[in-house]
Write a protein that holds these residues in place. Structure first.
Motif, PDB file in Angstrom:
ATOM      1  N   LEU A 126       7.931  14.820  22.765  1.00  0.00           N
ATOM      2  CA  LEU A 126       8.072  15.755  21.524  1.00  0.00           C
ATOM      3  C   LEU A 126       7.977  17.042  22.098  1.00  0.00           C
ATOM      4  O   LEU A 126       7.187  17.336  23.033  1.00  0.00           O
ATOM      5  CB  LEU A 126       6.894  15.663  20.705  1.00  0.00           C
ATOM      6  CG  LEU A 126       6.853  16.370  19.305  1.00  0.00           C
ATOM      7  CD1 LEU A 126       8.265  15.728  18.367  1.00  0.00           C
ATOM      8  CD2 LEU A 126       5.607  16.309  18.476  1.00  0.00           C
ATOM      9  N   ASP A 136      12.557  20.355  18.349  1.00  0.00           N
ATOM     10  CA  ASP A 136      12.768  18.945  17.769  1.00  0.00           C
ATOM     11  C   ASP A 136      12.220  19.156  16.141  1.00  0.00           C
ATOM     12  O   ASP A 136      11.328  20.164  16.060  1.00  0.00           O
ATOM     13  CB  ASP A 136      11.608  18.042  18.493  1.00  0.00           C
ATOM     14  CG  ASP A 136      12.092  16.881  19.609  1.00  0.00           C
ATOM     15  OD1 ASP A 136      13.380  16.752  19.369  1.00  0.00           O
ATOM     16  OD2 ASP A 136      11.185  16.709  20.453  1.00  0.00           O
ATOM     17  N   TYR A 194      11.097  17.081  13.337  1.00  0.00           N
ATOM     18  CA  TYR A 194      10.204  15.790  13.039  1.00  0.00           C
ATOM     19  C   TYR A 194      10.023  15.562  11.546  1.00  0.00           C
ATOM     20  O   TYR A 194       9.401  16.027  10.756  1.00  0.00           O
ATOM     21  CB  TYR A 194       9.047  15.936  13.788  1.00  0.00           C
ATOM     22  CG  TYR A 194       8.049  14.926  13.753  1.00  0.00           C
ATOM     23  CD1 TYR A 194       8.021  13.892  13.038  1.00  0.00           C
ATOM     24  CD2 TYR A 194       6.723  15.214  14.541  1.00  0.00           C
ATOM     25  CE1 TYR A 194       7.056  12.856  13.092  1.00  0.00           C
ATOM     26  CE2 TYR A 194       5.981  14.123  14.870  1.00  0.00           C
ATOM     27  CZ  TYR A 194       6.041  12.911  13.961  1.00  0.00           C
ATOM     28  OH  TYR A 194       4.995  11.807  14.220  1.00  0.00           O
ATOM     29  N   ALA A 237       2.760  18.216  16.343  1.00  0.00           N
ATOM     30  CA  ALA A 237       3.822  19.104  16.225  1.00  0.00           C
ATOM     31  C   ALA A 237       3.422  20.679  16.515  1.00  0.00           C
ATOM     32  O   ALA A 237       4.163  21.369  17.054  1.00  0.00           O
ATOM     33  CB  ALA A 237       4.488  19.175  14.674  1.00  0.00           C
ATOM     34  N   VAL A 264      13.492  13.616  15.407  1.00  0.00           N
ATOM     35  CA  VAL A 264      12.402  12.798  15.478  1.00  0.00           C
ATOM     36  C   VAL A 264      12.001  12.003  14.286  1.00  0.00           C
ATOM     37  O   VAL A 264      11.822  12.737  13.242  1.00  0.00           O
ATOM     38  CB  VAL A 264      11.139  13.340  16.013  1.00  0.00           C
ATOM     39  CG1 VAL A 264      10.005  12.507  16.479  1.00  0.00           C
ATOM     40  CG2 VAL A 264      11.461  14.230  17.388  1.00  0.00           C
TER      41      VAL A 264
END
Length: 544
Positions: free
Chosen positions: A221, A225, A227, A246, A275
């Protein structure tokens, strides 16, 4: 990949994220998008409001609400002032939630008066449970939902609560954040025990942060990204492998309050989601959606699954029909964090039939009933030791001693084998736990609720296969003499008293439960009966 750190506490992690990703988007939401800088300011405001309301270091604050930007702000605000977060399952009924709030002596609750048709404030007030510690309820609704007829708990809408923050209490919140240590309790997540009594799993900032940092290392991650967070924040996965991961990586959070495959597909397109973790049922629903080809899913990069037996064909279809380049599976538990994971080079069969290898920093072995370590390939109980293992069970030293040794080894209660390549396979679930659509479900808890029905004399619950949810509950009940309650009526009664995923999808009334010489129910006989007898649902199917 850009990752903040090293940080010793969650507020330090947030501060480091602000320093590294100030103008990056932290939360993507149509109504409340936030950069990391803006998120930090809202967290400081919420923390200051907690101080103004009288929340002290060590107090417990609960959140009973769906995934949302407010959930993220409230959770981080709780950590900011040295309080302990108590997440509550959004599928719980009033009595279930009230039991958690009472046992944890929660002083402030953040909730909502409208989710999936539920008014949580009203459900709590009708639960008949005395919540002597609860002084304030904050609702994320914008309108004032205060009920002046109930003077025991003040109910305050979100904007009014935030308005309590002052410069002085902001300064106090900042001082508390700076004074935290890695051993400060961060969260208490209740996980149902096989005795039917939920246990409060106590974690510190050290163990919670380590879980988030390791998930980032395992999955790759990264900053940039996007998510999509379908996994509920009240669960370890949603909180530690979601919100906090995150934060560590500088990824953008996209909270999704409930899984709806059409809505998920739309958000993937609109938000360029990269993601998308979830239980196997999530990917099955996407693959089976009749209009999937209409959606541009090319942004998807990372899929992470687990928590249930996975058909090899499902992983093969994910790899062949969806654009994910990285697909991983893992094994973890609330008490111990993520213990194992597959790697990006593993094939579909390895991802589907194993849960990978132990993570760095995790010690793991298989033991027999006497605690002796077994050689490779032999099934036994999985034990692990790592920095992500819980501190203890809340107010339950006896239960803690049962699962946590003096030198830090956690007895998971799960059965597994480890092959010569170091791959862990889960071969059974101790204590008969089964998994409904990604939710751990414990028969003893359901049985205890069923025994509260005036017409039920005995009850036993097992998990049976289900094409959509993986497994669902099936209850075998013995009625009291003269009782004429029907299976359908028992299902309806259950829906009013327990979270939907716990409700037995099938009920069979039998004359007697199969017992062994010591009087224990022989559930294997019930499983054999369920496997050989055609069964029909006793209800109209509803979403879990």
């Amino acid at each position: 990949m850009c990752v903040v750190g090293p940080a010793r506490t969650i507020p330090e992690t947030l501060a480091a994220a602000v320093g590294s990703f100030t103008e990056h988007q932290a939360v993507a939401d149509q109504n409340s998008p936030l950069t990391f800088g803006e998120l930090h300011e809202q967290v400081r405001t919420f923390g200051a409001a907690l101080v103004s309301t009288g929340i002290h270091v060590g107090d417990r604050v609960a959140i009973w609400a769906p995934n949302s930007p407010e959930w993220v702000v409230a959770a981080l605000g709780v950590f900011q002032v040295g309080a302990s977060l108590v997440p509550v399952n959004t599928r719980f009924k009033g009595a279930e939630a009230a039991g958690i709030l009472r046992r944890a002596q929660v002083r402030l609750l953040v909730t909502t008066s409208g989710f999936l048709g539920n008014d949580y404030v009203t459900l709590l007030r009708g639960a008949g449970v005395e919540l002597t510690a609860l002084a304030t309820t904050v609702t994320t609704d914008t309108s004032d939902t205060s009920d002046t007829s109930d003077t025991r708990t003040a109910t305050v809408p979100w904007p009014e609560f935030l308005a309590r923050a002052t410069d002085a209490t902001r300064g106090e919140a900042d001082r508390r954040a700076a004074a935290l240590t890695p051993d400060t309790v961060s969260d208490i997540i209740f996980t149902s025990g096989t005795t039917g009594q939920p246990k409060g799993v106590v974690h510190t900032h050290r163990s919670t942060l380590q879980a988030a940092q390791d998930w980032v290392a395992m999955t790759g991650l990264a900053t940039g990204d996007r998510y999509l967070m379908v996994n509920p924040f009240f669960h370890m996965f949603g909180l530690k492998s979601g919100v906090l991961a995150a934060l560590v990586a500088g990824a953008t959070m996209l909270p999704e309050p409930v899984f709806d495959v059409g809505q998920v597909l739309r958000r993937v397109v609109e938000e360029k989601v990269t993601v998308l973790p979830g239980p196997p049922t999530l990917y099955q629903a996407i693959l089976d959606h009749p209009e999937r080809d209409r959606y541009d899913l090319s942004s998807l990069r990372l899929a992470v699954t687990g928590a249930a037996d996975i058909p090899v064909t499902l992983i093969q279809r994910v790899l062949e029909e969806l654009p994910f380049t990285d697909v991983l599976a893992g094994y973890g538990l609330t008490e111990g964090g993520t213990a194992t994971g597959t790697s990006l080079t593993d094939d579909a069969r390895t991802i589907a039939t194993t849960v990978g290898r132990r993570r760095p920093g995790v010690e793991l072995h298989i033991v027999d009933g006497d605690g002796r370590v077994l050689p490779g390939g032999q099934p036994g109980e999985i034990q692990l030791r790592s920095a992500t293992v819980m501190s203890h069970y809340l107010d339950d030293p006896a239960a803690t001693a049962e699962v946590l040794s003096a030198d830090g080894w956690l007895r998971t209660g799960d059965l597994g084998t480890i092959d010569d390549a170091g791959l862990l396979r889960i071969v059974g679930r101790a204590k008969d736990m089964f998994i409904v659509g990604g939710f751990n479900t414990y028969p003893a808890e359901i049985e205890n609720i069923l025994l509260g029905h005036p017409d039920i004399e005995q009850a036993a619950v097992i998990g049976v296969p289900d094409g959509r949810l993986g497994e669902v509950g099936m209850a075998f009940v013995v009625l009291c003499p003269g009782a004429v309650t029907t299976p359908g009526e028992l299902v309806t009664w259950s829906r009013e008293r327990m979270a939907n995923y716990k409700v037995p999808r099938y009920v069979q009334v039998i004359d007697a439960l199969p017992l062994n010489a010591t009087g224990k129910v022989v559930k294997q006989h019930l499983r054999e009966q369920a496997a050989t007898t055609p069964i029909a649902p006793n209800h109209e199917e509803k979403k879990t």
